[in-house]
Write a protein that holds these residues in place. Structure first.
Motif, PDB file in Angstrom:
ATOM      1  N   GLU A 166       0.818  -1.218   0.000  1.00 28.19           N
ATOM      2  CA  GLU A 166       0.000   0.000   0.000  1.00 28.19           C
ATOM      3  C   GLU A 166       0.847   1.262   0.000  1.00 28.19           C
ATOM      4  OE1 GLU A 166      -2.872  -0.688   3.126  1.00 28.19           O
ATOM      5  OE2 GLU A 166      -3.975  -2.113   1.832  1.00 28.19           O
ATOM      6  N   PHE A 167       1.898   1.258   0.802  1.00 30.43           N
ATOM      7  CA  PHE A 167       2.770   2.445   0.876  1.00 30.43           C
ATOM      8  C   PHE A 167       3.402   2.728  -0.491  1.00 30.43           C
ATOM      9  CE2 PHE A 167       6.584   4.856   2.017  1.00 30.43           C
ATOM     10  CZ  PHE A 167       6.080   5.773   2.939  1.00 30.43           C
ATOM     11  N   THR A 168       3.806   1.663  -1.166  1.00 32.15           N
ATOM     12  CA  THR A 168       4.441   1.816  -2.480  1.00 32.15           C
ATOM     13  C   THR A 168       3.449   2.415  -3.479  1.00 32.15           C
ATOM     14  OG1 THR A 168       5.844  -0.091  -1.970  1.00 32.15           O
ATOM     15  CG2 THR A 168       5.737   0.590  -4.282  1.00 32.15           C
ATOM     16  N   PRO A 197       5.492  -2.248  -6.538  1.00 31.19           N
ATOM     17  CA  PRO A 197       6.413  -3.195  -5.893  1.00 31.19           C
ATOM     18  C   PRO A 197       6.934  -4.201  -6.928  1.00 31.19           C
ATOM     19  CG  PRO A 197       4.135  -3.587  -5.176  1.00 31.19           C
ATOM     20  CD  PRO A 197       4.078  -2.514  -6.216  1.00 31.19           C
ATOM     21  N   ALA A 198       8.239  -4.196  -7.160  1.00 23.86           N
ATOM     22  CA  ALA A 198       8.812  -5.042  -8.222  1.00 23.86           C
ATOM     23  C   ALA A 198       8.626  -6.546  -8.009  1.00 23.86           C
ATOM     24  CB  ALA A 198      10.293  -4.703  -8.391  1.00 23.86           C
ATOM     25  N   PRO A 199       8.633  -7.053  -6.767  1.00 21.98           N
ATOM     26  CA  PRO A 199       8.516  -8.508  -6.602  1.00 21.98           C
ATOM     27  C   PRO A 199       7.179  -9.078  -7.083  1.00 21.98           C
ATOM     28  CG  PRO A 199       9.502  -7.555  -4.662  1.00 21.98           C
ATOM     29  CD  PRO A 199       8.993  -6.400  -5.499  1.00 21.98           C
ATOM     30  N   LEU A 200       6.086  -8.295  -6.968  1.00 22.58           N
ATOM     31  CA  LEU A 200       4.748  -8.829  -7.254  1.00 22.58           C
ATOM     32  C   LEU A 200       4.668  -9.348  -8.690  1.00 22.58           C
ATOM     33  CD1 LEU A 200       1.913  -9.296  -6.079  1.00 22.58           C
ATOM     34  CD2 LEU A 200       1.307  -6.998  -6.875  1.00 22.58           C
ATOM     35  N   ASN A 201       4.424 -10.656  -8.800  1.00 24.93           N
ATOM     36  CA  ASN A 201       4.331 -11.360 -10.089  1.00 24.93           C
ATOM     37  C   ASN A 201       5.654 -11.472 -10.840  1.00 24.93           C
ATOM     38  OD1 ASN A 201       1.540 -11.711  -9.697  1.00 24.93           O
ATOM     39  ND2 ASN A 201       1.173  -9.646 -10.489  1.00 24.93           N
TER      40      ASN A 201
END
Ligand code: MF3
Ligand code: CO
Ligand code: CO
Length: 296
Positions: free
Chosen positions: A92-94, A101-105
């Motif tokens: 949420e903060f990102t 957020p780069a890690p997601l998926n």
């Protein structure tokens, strides 16, 4: 990042990668005279994208957001929260700050941050695990802001750490410092790994081999690989405006790791504690600047 090659060695005295058969320092290393030549040489020989000052500024801004996010994590981190609580906060903060957020998926990673507890070396997937008093908590945050990536992790204490945990975490933090201090034009990627390994092993800790630092900025994982072990003078010579991470993982016991059935979670084979610290750095005229600065 996963170590794709166990050996990269292009020292000054090694055969030139162009295949001429003569020493690198007598061949291609000498052929580049202008900065522009050098940048295209690095792209061609190593696939390394040397950044422009504007790109570095973009990465620095992404890095500032990553470190602001870490400060928020630090505020909520205490025994009783779950690793998913950290994921929710980071996610949420990102987004609230106009970033992704780069890690997601990323290659199928299901969450927005890696949270790795105790014997988990890296790539821990947030879930309903409750963080206990005395846990060590490696939180690895990578944000994409205006297309620029910055990557940094920190191993936090939840409540009161054991003596072992305190020693390991301190040693790991200091080993990142030693690695960063080796960064300057003319040094090589191998010098970074050598400094880290020498320091860590002198204190009886082991260095994980399977995961390495990496070029970063225009993509999540770019060339070159930054090994956290190895020989002086090996690897790629560092030049101004290269951006990469240094992210040593130190184990209290042996260096071997296993990957769990989820395909991500890396754990120490012997069950010993593991810590990690990571910063994104840029090579400057006479050393380096951290683009994700925190005290070491
Ligand atoms: N942030 C990690 C690194 O330092 C990579 C995590 S990949 C993920 O390179 F998919 F697990 F997020
Ligand atoms: Co990284
Ligand atoms: Co990272």
């Amino acid at each position: 990042m996963k170590n794709k090659e166990s050996k990269i060695k292009i020292g000054r005295n090694d055969p030139c990668p162009c295949g001429s058969g003569i020493k690198y320092k007598k061949c291609c290393m000498k052929k580049v005279s202008t900065k522009k030549d050098m940048d295209s040489y690095y792209l061609k020989k190593y696939g390394i994208r040397i950044k422009t000052p504007e790109e570095i500024d973009g990465i620095r801004k992404a890095g500032a957001l990553v470190m602001e996010t870490h400060k928020e994590v630090e505020k909520i981190l205490r025994p009783g929260i779950t690793t998913d609580d950290i994921n929710t906060l980071v996610h949420e903060f990102t987004l609230d700050h106009g970033a992704t957020p780069a890690p997601l998926n990323y290659r199928g990673f299901p969450k927005s941050v890696c949270v790795s507890l105790n014997e988990v070396v890296c790539h821990g997937i947030p879930g309903n695990t409750v963080i206990k008093d005395g846990d060590i908590v490696n939180v690895d945050i990578t944000s994409i802001l205006n297309g620029f990536y910055a990557d940094a992790n920190y191993t936090y204490f939840s409540g009161e750490p054991s003596r072992e945990a305190r020693i390991l975490v301190e040693n790991c933090k200091e080993s990142l410092k030693k690695g960063m201090e080796a960064v300057k034009p003319g040094a090589t990627t191998g010098d970074i790994g050598y400094s880290i390994q020498r320091y860590a092993e002198s204190l009886g800790c082991s260095v994980v081999r399977e995961f390495v630092g990496h070029g970063v900025g225009l993509d999540f994982h770019e060339p070159p690989q930054i090994l956290h072990f190895g020989r002086r003078g090996t690897g790629v010579p560092l030049i101004e405006n290269m951006t990469f991470t240094i992210e040593p993982m130190l184990n209290f016991g042996k260096k071997e790791v296993d990957i769990l059935d989820d395909g991500w979670t890396a754990v120490t084979r012997d069950g010993s504690l593991s810590a990690q610290f990571e910063q994104t750095v840029v090579v400057t005229k006479d050393g380096y600047e951290s683009l994700t600065p925190f005290e070491l």
